[in-house]
Design a protein around this motif. Sequence first.
Motif, PDB file in Angstrom:
ATOM      1  N   ILE A   1     -43.107   1.075  23.647  1.00  0.00           N
ATOM      2  CA  ILE A   1     -43.859   2.066  22.867  1.00  0.00           C
ATOM      3  C   ILE A   1     -45.045   2.499  23.710  1.00  0.00           C
ATOM      4  N   ARG A   2     -45.390   3.794  23.664  1.00  0.00           N
ATOM      5  CA  ARG A   2     -46.597   4.283  24.332  1.00  0.00           C
ATOM      6  C   ARG A   2     -47.491   4.912  23.272  1.00  0.00           C
ATOM      7  N   VAL A   3     -48.761   4.529  23.256  1.00  0.00           N
ATOM      8  CA  VAL A   3     -49.724   5.104  22.326  1.00  0.00           C
ATOM      9  C   VAL A   3     -50.183   6.441  22.909  1.00  0.00           C
ATOM     10  N   VAL A   4     -49.843   7.532  22.228  1.00  0.00           N
ATOM     11  CA  VAL A   4     -50.191   8.871  22.693  1.00  0.00           C
ATOM     12  C   VAL A   4     -51.608   9.225  22.281  1.00  0.00           C
ATOM     13  N   SER A   5     -51.941   8.968  21.020  1.00  0.00           N
ATOM     14  CA  SER A   5     -53.252   9.326  20.499  1.00  0.00           C
ATOM     15  C   SER A   5     -53.681   8.303  19.452  1.00  0.00           C
ATOM     16  N   SER A   6     -54.957   8.019  19.418  1.00  0.00           N
ATOM     17  CA  SER A   6     -55.505   7.083  18.443  1.00  0.00           C
ATOM     18  C   SER A   6     -56.729   7.729  17.793  1.00  0.00           C
ATOM     19  N   ASN A   7     -56.540   8.253  16.582  1.00  0.00           N
ATOM     20  CA  ASN A   7     -57.638   8.894  15.848  1.00  0.00           C
ATOM     21  C   ASN A   7     -58.283   7.886  14.912  1.00  0.00           C
ATOM     22  N   ARG A   8     -59.197   8.369  14.108  1.00  0.00           N
ATOM     23  CA  ARG A   8     -59.879   7.496  13.155  1.00  0.00           C
ATOM     24  C   ARG A   8     -58.932   6.938  12.112  1.00  0.00           C
ATOM     25  N   GLY A   9     -57.958   7.720  11.666  1.00  0.00           N
ATOM     26  CA  GLY A   9     -57.099   7.260  10.579  1.00  0.00           C
ATOM     27  C   GLY A   9     -55.662   7.028  10.936  1.00  0.00           C
ATOM     28  N   SER A  10     -55.219   7.436  12.125  1.00  0.00           N
ATOM     29  CA  SER A  10     -53.806   7.305  12.440  1.00  0.00           C
ATOM     30  C   SER A  10     -53.562   7.145  13.936  1.00  0.00           C
TER      31      SER A  10
END
Length: 74
Positions: free
Chosen positions: A42-51
Amino acid sequence: MSELLPLVMVPEGQECRVYNINAGRGLSRRLVEMGFVENTPIRVVSSNRGSLIVALNGGRYCLSRGIAMKIMVS
């Protein structure tokens, strides 16, 4: 063996592998159907405040932080 941590703790852009899912039967089944099975990269593309947006098996999925806490990765 490398360190285990929840998916929510993985920094943006980093790749990891699914170790297991610590959730109820329904959520576990749904995640497995989406492709979150043991040893899948798995690659984390984006990490926002809620998702989180993750890339998995050629697709992208948006997960809440609560669900991402239940997916253990290494």
